[in-house]
Write a protein that holds these residues in place. Structure first.
Motif, short mmCIF file in Angstrom:
data_model
loop_
_atom_site.label_atom_id
_atom_site.label_comp_id
_atom_site.label_asym_id
_atom_site.label_seq_id
_atom_site.Cartn_x
_atom_site.Cartn_y
_atom_site.Cartn_z
N ALA A 172 0.83 -1.20 0.00
CA ALA A 172 0.00 0.00 0.00
C ALA A 172 0.87 1.25 0.00
O ALA A 172 0.58 2.23 -0.70
N SER A 173 1.95 1.22 0.76
CA SER A 173 2.87 2.37 0.80
C SER A 173 3.57 2.57 -0.53
O SER A 173 3.71 3.71 -1.00
N LEU A 174 4.01 1.48 -1.15
CA LEU A 174 4.65 1.59 -2.46
C LEU A 174 3.69 2.17 -3.50
O LEU A 174 4.08 2.99 -4.34
N PHE A 175 2.43 1.75 -3.42
CA PHE A 175 1.43 2.26 -4.35
C PHE A 175 1.18 3.75 -4.11
O PHE A 175 1.13 4.54 -5.06
N MET A 176 1.04 4.14 -2.86
CA MET A 176 0.80 5.54 -2.53
C MET A 176 1.98 6.42 -2.93
O MET A 176 1.81 7.57 -3.32
N ASP A 177 3.18 5.86 -2.86
CA ASP A 177 4.39 6.60 -3.22
C ASP A 177 4.65 6.57 -4.73
O ASP A 177 5.72 7.00 -5.18
N ARG A 178 3.71 6.02 -5.48
CA ARG A 178 3.80 5.93 -6.94
C ARG A 178 5.01 5.13 -7.41
O ARG A 178 5.70 5.47 -8.37
N LYS A 179 5.24 4.03 -6.73
CA LYS A 179 6.33 3.13 -7.09
C LYS A 179 5.81 1.75 -7.50
O LYS A 179 6.61 0.84 -7.74
N LEU A 180 4.49 1.63 -7.58
CA LEU A 180 3.88 0.33 -7.85
C LEU A 180 2.67 0.50 -8.74
O LEU A 180 1.87 1.41 -8.54
N ILE A 181 2.53 -0.38 -9.73
CA ILE A 181 1.34 -0.43 -10.59
C ILE A 181 0.53 -1.66 -10.21
O ILE A 181 1.08 -2.76 -10.05
N VAL A 182 -0.76 -1.50 -10.06
CA VAL A 182 -1.68 -2.62 -9.83
C VAL A 182 -2.29 -3.01 -11.16
O VAL A 182 -2.87 -2.18 -11.86
N TRP A 183 -2.16 -4.29 -11.51
CA TRP A 183 -2.66 -4.78 -12.81
C TRP A 183 -3.64 -5.91 -12.55
O TRP A 183 -3.27 -7.03 -12.25
N ASN A 184 -4.92 -5.62 -12.66
CA ASN A 184 -5.96 -6.61 -12.40
C ASN A 184 -6.20 -7.49 -13.63
O ASN A 184 -5.96 -7.10 -14.75
N ALA A 185 -6.75 -8.69 -13.37
CA ALA A 185 -7.17 -9.62 -14.42
C ALA A 185 -6.05 -9.96 -15.38
O ALA A 185 -6.23 -9.99 -16.59
N LEU A 186 -4.88 -10.24 -14.84
CA LEU A 186 -3.74 -10.60 -15.66
C LEU A 186 -3.59 -12.11 -15.65
O LEU A 186 -3.62 -12.74 -14.60
N GLY A 187 -3.46 -12.69 -16.83
CA GLY A 187 -3.33 -14.14 -16.90
C GLY A 187 -3.21 -14.63 -18.33
O GLY A 187 -3.31 -13.86 -19.28
N HIS A 230 11.33 3.18 -13.48
CA HIS A 230 10.86 3.99 -14.61
C HIS A 230 9.42 3.61 -14.97
O HIS A 230 9.11 3.36 -16.13
N ILE A 231 8.55 3.56 -14.01
CA ILE A 231 7.15 3.18 -14.27
C ILE A 231 6.22 4.27 -13.75
O ILE A 231 6.57 5.00 -12.82
N PRO A 232 5.03 4.39 -14.33
CA PRO A 232 4.03 5.35 -13.83
C PRO A 232 3.29 4.76 -12.63
O PRO A 232 2.15 4.32 -12.74
N GLY A 233 3.93 4.68 -11.50
CA GLY A 233 3.34 4.07 -10.32
C GLY A 233 2.11 4.79 -9.80
O GLY A 233 1.82 5.92 -10.18
N GLY A 234 1.37 4.10 -8.95
CA GLY A 234 0.14 4.66 -8.41
C GLY A 234 -1.03 4.53 -9.35
O GLY A 234 -2.09 5.10 -9.09
N SER A 235 -0.87 3.77 -10.43
CA SER A 235 -1.95 3.60 -11.40
C SER A 235 -2.53 2.19 -11.32
O SER A 235 -1.89 1.26 -10.83
N VAL A 236 -3.76 2.05 -11.80
CA VAL A 236 -4.49 0.78 -11.76
C VAL A 236 -4.94 0.43 -13.17
O VAL A 236 -5.48 1.28 -13.89
N ILE A 237 -4.72 -0.79 -13.55
CA ILE A 237 -5.16 -1.26 -14.86
C ILE A 237 -6.32 -2.24 -14.68
O ILE A 237 -6.18 -3.23 -13.97
N ARG A 238 -7.45 -1.91 -15.22
CA ARG A 238 -8.62 -2.79 -15.29
C ARG A 238 -9.15 -3.21 -13.93
O ARG A 238 -8.96 -4.34 -13.50
N ALA A 239 -9.85 -2.34 -13.26
CA ALA A 239 -10.43 -2.69 -11.97
C ALA A 239 -11.82 -3.31 -12.12
O ALA A 239 -12.05 -4.44 -11.73
N MET A 240 -12.76 -2.57 -12.72
CA MET A 240 -14.14 -3.06 -12.82
C MET A 240 -14.26 -4.28 -13.70
O MET A 240 -15.05 -5.18 -13.43
N ALA A 241 -13.48 -4.35 -14.78
CA ALA A 241 -13.57 -5.49 -15.68
C ALA A 241 -13.26 -6.80 -14.95
O ALA A 241 -13.83 -7.84 -15.25
#
Length: 388
Positions: A107-122, A360-371
């Motif tokens: 959660a801290s890494l995400f808030m600090d924009r150092k982590l991307i959350v990627w939902n529904a990956l497979g 070198h990533i755009p941290g703090g972003s979320v890919i595909r939450a509702m889907a």
């Protein structure tokens, strides 16, 4: 069913799509770079690390939609944590997800924009076999029905490439006891879980010298050049970690968070040691097993998520303190069903949670939450065959 999948342009903007061989956004177009029918990773100017959660991690337990009516209906209270106990929340696309109580470092890494959350990956393959799904991902192919070669996808990046032919370069390293299939076919791949004390050679120095002498005496053997190269690399690592004295020196992290003495922390500490030693490392792989939670999931997930979260946070701090660029991807072979079973666990299903961390990533972003939720809810009644 129409899902709001990430479009190709936004996908490529992330700059990591082609780095994750063998997986894709469920239902979206294949946008990974392809060569001769196989998925390829890009040539990167900094190390690319995979942390693989073996067993099919339940991403919905790590990052939970606690307010969603389908999630509440599918899982009884003992299979959920409360909003008050969560480590924080992630809001995107009119959906709110909550971090597991043991995921505070994430959660801290995400808030600090150092982590991307990627939902529904497979993977898009329908298999529910751990072994088949892992093989597909590690080989970097869409199917096991027709394999283009005998290589793992990491090995495919470096095999026969002249820039990796310099003596004592270590392009591939696994912080595991065994080499992953992703490195299959590459003779310059080394797997050692813990290198804190250096690499223990078989039968010590005498065994090392005896095997070296045997290779020199039997120079016409097909295996001799490979064995000599491997022995040279092992000795090179020991000399490097010992700064010429042969015995590895103690390692001090540049971060404040200590590496857990458990997977994947031990392997990640080994990876960062080799990166810091400047041995030419390009691709690294670290496993964390134990994610096959068909029963007693809540208690088992506490330890799994705690070790994963602290390991990633320790690695991120260490690499940042060393001013070392990198990209790290967390993935698993498939996810688990929205509905829990009768053993306080969850059974196999499609996509899970992916995490991207790096310099070198755009941290703090979320890919595909509702889907993700729509997809899981639509498949809730569907059952797959037994485990393999």
């Amino acid at each position: 069913m129409n899902f709001d999948y990430l479009n190709r342009r936004d996908f490529l903007k992330i700059g990591i799509a082609s780095s994750i061989a063998g997986i894709s956004d469920l239902g979206s177009a294949q946008v990974q770079k392809k060569s001769n029918g196989v998925l390829m990773a890009p040539r990167m100017s900094h190390p690319f690390i995979v942390v693989f959660l073996r067993g099919g991690a339940d991403g919905l337990a790590m990052l939970s939609p606690l307010n969603d009516e389908n999630f509440i209906a599918a899982r009884p209270p003992e299979m959920r944590f409360t909003i008050e106990a969560s480590s924080g929340k992630v809001e995107s696309e009119n959906a709110t997800f909550y971090w597991h109580p043991e995921a505070s470092p994430l959660a801290s890494l995400f808030m600090d924009r150092k982590l991307i959350v990627w939902n529904a990956l497979g993977i898009t393959d329908e298999t529910r076999s751990h072994f088949e799904a892992q093989e597909i991902m590690e080989r970097g192919v869409k199917s096991l029905n027709s394999l283009p070669d005998d290589l793992g996808w990491m090995a495919r990046q470096v095999v026969d490439k002249t820039r990796f032919q310099a003596a004592n370069s270590i392009p591939l390293f696994a912080g595991n006891n065994n080499s992953p299939r992703s490195m299959q076919g590459a003779h310059r791949a080394i797997a050692v879980r813990d290198i804190q004390g250096g690499i223990a050679l078989p039968n010590g120095v005498n065994g090392f010298n005896a095997l070296s002498a045997l290779c020199n005496a039997d120079g016409n053997s097909i295996a001799s050049p490979w064995i000599k190269d491997h022995l040279s690399n092992l000795d090179f690592i020991n000399q490097t970690l010992g700064r010429g004295n042969g015995k590895a020196l103690s390692y001090d992290s540049s971060g404040k968070i200590p590496y857990p003495n458990a997977d994947p922390g031990v392997g990640l500490r080994s990876v960062v040691r080799l990166i810091d030693a400047n041995v030419g490392l390009q691709y690294a792989w670290v496993d964390q097993s134990g994610w096959d939670t068909h029963e007693n999931q809540p208690g088992r997930m506490n330890g799994q998520i705690k070790n994963l979260s602290n390991s990633l946070a320790a690695f991120a701090q260490d690499m940042e303190g060393k001013n070392q660029p990198y990209t790290l991807a967390v993935m698993t072979e498939f996810g688990r069903r929205l509905r829990s079973n009768h053993s306080n666990g969850t059974d196999h299903d499609h996509g899970s949670l992916g995490l991207i961390m790096g310099s070198h990533i755009p941290g703090g972003s979320v890919i595909r939450a509702m889907a993700w939720l729509k997809y899981k809810s639509a498949r809730q009644g569907r059952r797959f065959g037994g485990d393999n």
